[in-house]
Design a protein around this motif. Structure first.
Motif, PDB file in Angstrom:
ATOM      1  N   GLU B 107       0.831  -1.204   0.000  1.00 29.15           N
ATOM      2  CA  GLU B 107       0.000   0.000   0.000  1.00 29.15           C
ATOM      3  C   GLU B 107       0.869   1.259   0.000  1.00 29.15           C
ATOM      4  OE1 GLU B 107      -2.995   0.098   3.110  1.00 29.15           O
ATOM      5  OE2 GLU B 107      -3.228   2.231   2.654  1.00 29.15           O
ATOM      6  N   SER B 108       1.939   1.236   0.824  1.00 27.07           N
ATOM      7  CA  SER B 108       2.824   2.404   0.832  1.00 27.07           C
ATOM      8  C   SER B 108       3.590   2.522  -0.492  1.00 27.07           C
ATOM      9  CB  SER B 108       3.777   2.375   2.018  1.00 27.07           C
ATOM     10  OG  SER B 108       4.104   1.085   2.404  1.00 27.07           O
ATOM     11  N   GLY B 110       2.222   1.988  -3.345  1.00 22.40           N
ATOM     12  CA  GLY B 110       1.280   2.703  -4.208  1.00 22.40           C
ATOM     13  C   GLY B 110       1.233   4.197  -3.926  1.00 22.40           C
ATOM     14  N   ASN B 111       1.547   4.576  -2.669  1.00 25.04           N
ATOM     15  CA  ASN B 111       1.456   5.979  -2.288  1.00 25.04           C
ATOM     16  C   ASN B 111       2.818   6.652  -2.215  1.00 25.04           C
ATOM     17  OD1 ASN B 111      -1.363   5.890  -1.983  1.00 25.04           O
ATOM     18  ND2 ASN B 111      -1.107   4.940   0.031  1.00 25.04           N
ATOM     19  N   ARG B 112       3.829   6.069  -2.845  1.00 22.06           N
ATOM     20  CA  ARG B 112       5.181   6.631  -2.724  1.00 22.06           C
ATOM     21  C   ARG B 112       5.260   8.001  -3.400  1.00 22.06           C
ATOM     22  NH1 ARG B 112       4.886   3.133  -6.805  1.00 22.06           N
ATOM     23  NH2 ARG B 112       5.995   3.496  -8.763  1.00 22.06           N
ATOM     24  N   ARG B 113       6.124   8.855  -2.871  1.00 20.47           N
ATOM     25  CA  ARG B 113       6.335  10.181  -3.448  1.00 20.47           C
ATOM     26  C   ARG B 113       7.690  10.246  -4.142  1.00 20.47           C
ATOM     27  NH1 ARG B 113       2.196  13.146  -4.271  1.00 20.47           N
ATOM     28  NH2 ARG B 113       3.332  15.086  -3.978  1.00 20.47           N
ATOM     29  N   TRP B 136       7.032  11.678  -7.621  1.00 20.78           N
ATOM     30  CA  TRP B 136       5.675  11.406  -8.097  1.00 20.78           C
ATOM     31  C   TRP B 136       4.768  12.593  -7.857  1.00 20.78           C
ATOM     32  CZ3 TRP B 136       4.227   7.278 -10.975  1.00 20.78           C
ATOM     33  CH2 TRP B 136       5.210   6.303 -11.141  1.00 20.78           C
ATOM     34  N   THR B 138       1.502  12.676  -9.261  1.00 21.43           N
ATOM     35  CA  THR B 138       0.232  12.006  -8.983  1.00 21.43           C
ATOM     36  C   THR B 138       0.562  10.510  -8.890  1.00 21.43           C
ATOM     37  OG1 THR B 138      -0.410  11.450 -11.248  1.00 21.43           O
ATOM     38  CG2 THR B 138      -0.901  13.682 -10.505  1.00 21.43           C
ATOM     39  N   ARG B 139      -0.444   9.679  -8.670  1.00 18.45           N
ATOM     40  CA  ARG B 139      -0.193   8.240  -8.620  1.00 18.45           C
ATOM     41  C   ARG B 139       0.197   7.695  -9.989  1.00 18.45           C
ATOM     42  NH1 ARG B 139      -2.404   4.653  -4.399  1.00 18.45           N
ATOM     43  NH2 ARG B 139      -2.874   3.121  -5.991  1.00 18.45           N
ATOM     44  N   SER B 142       5.159  10.768 -12.958  1.00 19.20           N
ATOM     45  CA  SER B 142       6.346  11.169 -12.207  1.00 19.20           C
ATOM     46  C   SER B 142       7.369  11.831 -13.116  1.00 19.20           C
ATOM     47  CB  SER B 142       6.972   9.966 -11.504  1.00 19.20           C
ATOM     48  OG  SER B 142       7.751   9.217 -12.387  1.00 19.20           O
ATOM     49  N   HIS B 171      -2.075   0.457  -9.340  1.00 14.01           N
ATOM     50  CA  HIS B 171      -2.476  -0.509  -8.308  1.00 14.01           C
ATOM     51  C   HIS B 171      -2.011  -1.925  -8.617  1.00 14.01           C
ATOM     52  CE1 HIS B 171      -5.521   0.097 -11.387  1.00 14.01           C
ATOM     53  NE2 HIS B 171      -5.813  -1.177 -11.264  1.00 14.01           N
TER      54      HIS B 171
END
Lengths: 214, 250
Positions: B107-108, B110-113, B136, B138-139, B142, B171
């Motif tokens: 999950e993290s 998927g939310n990485r910056r 990144w 947005t999801r 990048s 995802h």
């Protein structure tokens, strides 16, 4: 009359006060005698000192094929991905000596002095195969790691920068959780054509290093 | 006299870093209480080290430091040992709550910056080593910066690139992506060649690749890029590059 009024009021006051003291005493029984004067602090990741990086220096001997052996020294920066795997970036400096041809022929120079400066840098992946403990007298035990390591990089020598593969093994002794000693053997391979035909040069390095975790 | 002052200045912080050096920093003194029936202690920060002690439910432990997924603790009697992060995540702090230990998961991912990695492969037949960092926005989108070194039999090439990257299925555990970018290339021919000609050119590239999440903070990335080298001769040059590497995200 005044006395009687005083008596009545005081009696009642005394009774109320008595009840108050008794009730508060009963309430205090549950609590510790001395209240700790600290507010509990939640434990978060920011409070924990994480030491996954390791920086170190090393010195050793590098056998440069055809160009004698040389003192080699350099630095390493390691990042521990997990208890088993780690990334290592390394830089080493050495100096190539004379080839046998140069020694026999007298005043011939295959390379200029500046071309004999040997610089290598590489990025490697290591694997701790055998974590263990070493026992020093009956009172001390040091954690140790025997690791295998391999990677790629470049060697700046004899006028050119050459793609270089390296592989080896090392033994790490952790004097404390933050300071460690490394003993290592590494083979460096690159293609070189300075002495005629192109061939693979195999250079063996043996080094000792000291590193700290941060 | 200046030497004395220098000595004093050098020795002053010694007390503060001596604690760090010997791994006995008291500064945080984060304390946790065991809530499981027991947790095991190992002599070192790896599964291979032997279990030598256990702490019972209700015991208070002091956290000293963390190495990868192991935490060094001491108990009230001064014993030291290493407990796994998974076990420590089951303890409570003085406020009575579970302690906050995030173990990075899918999950993290998927939310990485931010992500960064090192890749190796071939550029037009020559070995290439490259490093990159990506941010990144947005999801799906990048921006990345790359530095590469290509060491061929005839030349040494250095290259920097900036590119935009799009992944249509963020995802997915194995997620494909497309990329477009521009950069600059410096070609330095080998000294042993007859007519060494140094040159530098602008380049543009397009590519596609795939990321595969492994565990913790790590994923494997593989990609193929097609480069166009804009020369000032009548024809442009083309080069194909493939790379594979290990990346880390935050």
């Amino acid at each position: 009359m005044e006395n009687r009024t005083k008596y009545l009021f005081l009696k009642q006051l005394g009774l109320v006060a008595g009840v108050c003291v008794a009730s508060s005493a009963a309430a205090q029984d549950d609590r510790p005698l001395i209240e700790p004067d600290v507010t509990p602090v939640p434990v978060t990741e920011a409070l924990i000192d994480t030491e996954n990086f390791e920086i170190g220096a090393f010195v050793g001997v590098l056998n440069i094929e055809d160009f004698e052996s040389s003192l080699v020294y350099g630095g390493k920066l390691t990042y521990h991905l997990s208890e088993s795997f780690f990334f290592e970036a390394g830089v080493g400096l050495a100096e190539g000596g004379e080839t046998s041809f140069e020694k026999l022929a007298g005043d011939v120079e295959v390379l200029t002095d500046s071309d004999r400066d040997y610089l290598y840098y590489n990025i490697n992946l290591g694997y701790n195969v055998l974590p263990g403990e070493a026992f020093f007298t009956e009172n001390y035990a040091f954690n140790t790691n025997f690791y295998l390591i391999a990677g790629a990089g470049a060697t700046d020598f004899a006028g050119d920068t050459r793609f270089t593969l390296n592989a080896g093994a090392g033994y790490q002794i952790l004097l404390t959780d933050s300071v460690s000693i490394h003993l290592g053997v590494r083979q460096h391979y690159y293609r070189i054509d300075v002495l005629g035909a192109e061939k693979t040069s195999v250079n063996t390095e043996i080094s000792t290093g000291l590193s700290v975790f941060f | 006299m200046p030497i004395v002052i220098l000595m004093c200045v050098l020795l002053l912080p010694a007390q503060s870093w001596a604690g760090w050096l010997w791994g006995q920093g008291d500064e945080g003194a984060a304390q946790v209480q065991v809530t499981e029936p027991y947790i095991t202690w190992r002599t070192g920060p790896a599964i291979g080290y032997p279990v030598f002690h256990t702490s019972e439910k209700g015991e208070w432990l002091t956290i000293q430091q963390r190495k990868t997924s192991w935490i060094k603790v001491t108990d009230s009697r001064g014993r030291e040992g290493w407990v796994s992060v998974a076990d420590m995540a089951q303890t409570i702090d003085a406020t009575g709550n579970r302690i906050e230990l995030r173990v990075p998961d899918f999950e993290s991912f998927g939310n990485r910056r931010v992500e960064a990695g090192i890749m190796m492969g071939q550029f037009d037949g020559a070995p290439v080593t490259a490093g990159y960092g990506g941010f990144w926005m947005t999801r799906n989108l990048s921006a990345e910066l790359w530095a590469s070194q290509i060491l061929g039999s005839a030349s040494e090439i250095r290259m920097v690139n900036a590119n935009l990257l799009h992944q249509p299925f963020p995802h997915w555990r194995v997620s494909p992506f497309f990329t477009l970018g521009i950069g600059h290339i410096w070609v330095d021919p080998k000294a042993t060649l007859d007519q060494p000609e140094e040159r530098d050119n602008s380049i543009g590239h397009a590519g596609l690749g795939v990321r595969a999440y492994i565990t913790d903070r790590y994923f494997i990335r593989a990609e193929v890029k097609d480069y166009k080298v804009f020369t000032n001769r009548s024809t442009n040059e083309e080069a194909t590059e493939w790379k594979i590497g290990l990346s880390i995200f935050f």
